[in-house]
Motif scaffolding. Sequence first.
Motif: not given
Length: 195
Positions: A55-62, A80-85, A124-134, A182-185
């Motif tokens: 599953v793909r998601t995007k953080t508020e920071l892009g 497994s989860f990863e945030v990347y640029t 609170n200003n860092s990248i969070s695990f909150c963006y991981a899909a359930p 371009d946020n989607f839910f």
Amino acid sequence: MIKKIACLLLASLILNCSNESDNDVSPETHATLRMSLDYWSNLKHLHNASYKYTVRTKTELGYDCNTTITVKNGEIISRSFEVYTQYDDEANYLDFENRIILKSFFEDKNAIGTHNCASNDDDNNSISFCYAAPALTIDELYSTCLKKYLSVNPSSNEITFNVDEKNILKDCYYTSNYSEDDNFFGIKLTHFEWL
């Protein structure tokens, strides 16, 4: 036999959900959903309910995020989860294979769900695990799709439902007609494979 009955009950639950949800789903989308769910049920049995999807998601920071769920014999065995640029420090674009992983985790079946917003150890200003899909099975994604994303008001949202080349759920999301970004839910699967 019990698995077959459970699958039939799930299909019945999804397809005979509340009238409120059915009223908001277009006839074309509802027909595609029914067809996709039928294909899914048959293919799942052929492959012993063993698969992996991302599953793909995007953080508020892009930053982009990928969550990969692995299911074996109908049971979730890992997440497994990863945030990347895909941009380096000089703003040069990188191929996916050369992406820079900013944060990641792996959970086996005994640790599923231990990485969540509450477990994030950074400020609170860092990248969070909150963006991981359930950690959900595809059956649970179909149910969530219908109940949570296809049931929104079509007058104020653009609703998207797509299947992949195997006719399995690929996209189920909405975007607000009142939003300028371009946020989607919802759900966007970028990869699916049988094990």
